[in-house]
Design a protein around this motif. Structure first.
Motif, PDB file in Angstrom:
ATOM      1  N   THR A  42       0.825  -1.207   0.000  1.00 43.93           N
ATOM      2  CA  THR A  42       0.000   0.000   0.000  1.00 43.93           C
ATOM      3  C   THR A  42       0.857   1.254   0.000  1.00 43.93           C
ATOM      4  O   THR A  42       0.544   2.245  -0.672  1.00 43.93           O
ATOM      5  CB  THR A  42      -0.957   0.003   1.212  1.00 43.93           C
ATOM      6  N   LEU A  43       1.951   1.218   0.748  1.00 44.28           N
ATOM      7  CA  LEU A  43       2.887   2.348   0.763  1.00 44.28           C
ATOM      8  C   LEU A  43       3.492   2.562  -0.615  1.00 44.28           C
ATOM      9  O   LEU A  43       3.608   3.703  -1.086  1.00 44.28           O
ATOM     10  CB  LEU A  43       3.985   2.094   1.795  1.00 44.28           C
ATOM     11  N   SER A  44       3.866   1.480  -1.277  1.00 45.57           N
ATOM     12  CA  SER A  44       4.446   1.596  -2.618  1.00 45.57           C
ATOM     13  C   SER A  44       3.447   2.215  -3.591  1.00 45.57           C
ATOM     14  O   SER A  44       3.792   3.099  -4.383  1.00 45.57           O
ATOM     15  CB  SER A  44       4.887   0.212  -3.112  1.00 45.57           C
ATOM     16  N   ALA A  45       2.174   1.784  -3.506  1.00 46.34           N
ATOM     17  CA  ALA A  45       1.138   2.345  -4.387  1.00 46.34           C
ATOM     18  C   ALA A  45       0.916   3.820  -4.101  1.00 46.34           C
ATOM     19  O   ALA A  45       0.747   4.632  -5.017  1.00 46.34           O
ATOM     20  CB  ALA A  45      -0.162   1.567  -4.215  1.00 46.34           C
ATOM     21  N   ALA A  46       0.930   4.183  -2.824  1.00 47.90           N
ATOM     22  CA  ALA A  46       0.737   5.585  -2.453  1.00 47.90           C
ATOM     23  C   ALA A  46       1.897   6.438  -2.933  1.00 47.90           C
ATOM     24  O   ALA A  46       1.702   7.547  -3.460  1.00 47.90           O
ATOM     25  CB  ALA A  46       0.568   5.709  -0.939  1.00 47.90           C
ATOM     26  N   TRP A 274      -4.481   1.202  10.625  1.00 49.52           N
ATOM     27  CA  TRP A 274      -4.738   2.622  10.421  1.00 49.52           C
ATOM     28  C   TRP A 274      -3.836   3.177   9.306  1.00 49.52           C
ATOM     29  O   TRP A 274      -4.302   3.889   8.420  1.00 49.52           O
ATOM     30  CB  TRP A 274      -4.516   3.427  11.704  1.00 49.52           C
ATOM     31  N   VAL A 275      -2.563   2.826   9.346  1.00 44.63           N
ATOM     32  CA  VAL A 275      -1.630   3.339   8.338  1.00 44.63           C
ATOM     33  C   VAL A 275      -2.023   2.831   6.951  1.00 44.63           C
ATOM     34  O   VAL A 275      -1.984   3.583   5.965  1.00 44.63           O
ATOM     35  CB  VAL A 275      -0.179   2.948   8.695  1.00 44.63           C
ATOM     36  N   ILE A 276      -2.413   1.568   6.837  1.00 52.48           N
ATOM     37  CA  ILE A 276      -2.842   1.024   5.545  1.00 52.48           C
ATOM     38  C   ILE A 276      -4.058   1.782   5.031  1.00 52.48           C
ATOM     39  O   ILE A 276      -4.129   2.143   3.843  1.00 52.48           O
ATOM     40  CB  ILE A 276      -3.138  -0.485   5.672  1.00 52.48           C
ATOM     41  N   TYR A 277      -5.028   2.019   5.907  1.00 55.74           N
ATOM     42  CA  TYR A 277      -6.222   2.788   5.509  1.00 55.74           C
ATOM     43  C   TYR A 277      -5.819   4.182   5.024  1.00 55.74           C
ATOM     44  O   TYR A 277      -6.281   4.650   3.982  1.00 55.74           O
ATOM     45  CB  TYR A 277      -7.172   2.903   6.707  1.00 55.74           C
ATOM     46  N   PHE A 278      -4.964   4.842   5.759  1.00 51.24           N
ATOM     47  CA  PHE A 278      -4.524   6.193   5.418  1.00 51.24           C
ATOM     48  C   PHE A 278      -3.795   6.194   4.074  1.00 51.24           C
ATOM     49  O   PHE A 278      -4.057   7.036   3.205  1.00 51.24           O
ATOM     50  CB  PHE A 278      -3.619   6.723   6.530  1.00 51.24           C
TER      51      PHE A 278
END
Length: 398
Positions: A42-46, A274-278
């Motif tokens: 998810t971080l990579s996509a963001a 929470w971080v994944i949602y954000f």
């Protein structure tokens, strides 16, 4: 506050206030976040989505031309989460002709949010990112609207709480830290704002947003200031060259999950969820912002093409650019922009109507306003009408 619901101390813990109730006190930052596969993906996509948006902004002929409509969109959606019933059209009409619009409290609240956001985004502002700046933003947000008696521009000096409408402090879902511990937590938050943390910046943003909401330092307006903080830091930390990314649209669409994730972090220490949602919100809104910016860029080019085909004066091109900052126009405003008499400005505005760029006044409540409907739709095709799901009663002190 149900103490049995707080089964983890990863984010903080309830503490006895000594005054007959417990309050949740967040731990000092940073938290120990585990980077599992889902979070990393998810971080990579963001990160990729933010990078694409930064590239889109760099390619725009004048990205700052689009800041005002993006700020307006954020103001409407962030305020709607707190229960306001104002649309983009309402806000633009108020900004175009405030003296000619009904005195609607919700619209003034949203207009204040735009002022606060523009102030925070101003590269020439006197204050660095700090608690003092957040207080100044809060003062602008609450000026002359409901809640203005609740110490605007000052951190609270009494206890607040969050829960169902009409609940007492002891019945609250969660009680933020009492005043002395609130100040300690705020000092830690400010230190972390400027700390040299190796965590990815987008993860730090998620952490800071949660922490601010957990502290809840104002008697009213915490949600809006907390979301505004994210928008400011995206630019402050150099993640974006132009302020085009805002998360309120995502939070508004997934409002129940937004509150649930914040609460689960406090009660069960679910930092990673929470971080994944954000981060999913960052990716979604970065892609949406890039799409809207491209639509607005293409629309501007199309309008310029139509105007040039008429071989009219450059005044029409000037008015076209004005519309991308504020897609609602009065003859008086056109006169000021062009430096022409009322009749001269009227002729130019009617030219834009004939080119299907502006729509002539049709609203009885707004008889003097010309509207660029295509621009309005490109900015906020999903926020054109006021929301109907008010949350003002469910979070009595926000």
């Amino acid at each position: 506050m149900d103490l049995q619901a707080f089964i983890s101390t990863r984010a903080g813990r309830p503490r006895d206030s000594g005054r007959g109730y417990f309050a949740f006190v967040p731990n000092a930052l940073p938290p120990d976040i585990q980077y599992g596969s889902e979070l990393v993906r998810t971080l990579s996509a963001a990160d990729r989505a933010v990078g694409r948006l930064a590239g889109t902004g760099a390619l725009l002929p004048n990205p700052y031309l689009l800041i005002r409509p993006f700020v307006a969109r954020e103001a409407v959606l962030s305020s709607r989460i707190e229960g306001t019933q104002a649309s983009l059209a309402d806000l633009f009409a108020f900004e175009a002709a405030p003296d000619q619009q009904p005195d609607v409290e919700d619209v003034r609240e949203v207009a204040n949010y735009t002022r606060a956001l523009r102030y925070g985004l101003d590269p020439g502002r006197a204050l660095p990112m700090s608690l003092r700046l957040l207080r100044d933003l809060h003062a602008i947000l609450k000026e002359g609207v409901r809640g203005s008696i609740l110490t605007p521009g000052e951190f609270r000096r009494t206890q607040n709480w969050i829960g169902p409408a009409g609940c007492t402090l002891r019945e609250a879902t969660i009680v933020p830290p009492d005043v002395p511990q609130m100040h300690e937590a705020l000092a830690d938050l400010e230190r972390y704002l400027h700390a040299d943390d190796p965590a990815p910046p987008l993860v730090r943003l998620a952490v800071l947003h949660y922490q601010f909401e957990a502290i809840h330092p104002f008697l009213d307006g915490n949600g809006r200031i907390g979301r505004l903080l994210v928008s400011l830091l995206l630019c402050e930390w150099g993640l974006l060259g132009a302020p085009l990314l805002y998360l309120s649209a995502y939070f508004e669409r997934h409002r129940a999950e937004y509150y649930a994730r914040l609460l689960a972090t406090s009660q069960r220490g679910e930092w990673e969820q929470w971080v994944i949602y954000f981060l999913a919100g960052v990716a979604s809104q970065a892609e949406d912002a890039a799409s809207r910016a491209a639509r607005l860029r293409d629309l501007r080019e199309e309008y310029q093409r139509r105007v040039r085909q008429t071989h009219s004066s450059t005044g029409l091109l000037t008015l076209v650019d004005e519309l991308f900052g504020l897609p609602v126009l009065t003859i008086q405003r056109a006169s000021e922009v062009l430096g022409l008499t009322y009749q001269g400005a009227l002729w130019n505005v009617r030219q834009l109507v004939s080119l299907s760029i502006l729509t002539a006044p049709q609203h009885r409540r707004r008889p003097h306003l010309y509207v660029a409907q295509d621009i309005l739709r490109a900015i906020g095709d999903d926020v054109s009408a006021a929301g109907t799901d008010s949350t003002r009663g469910t979070h009595p002190i926000t």
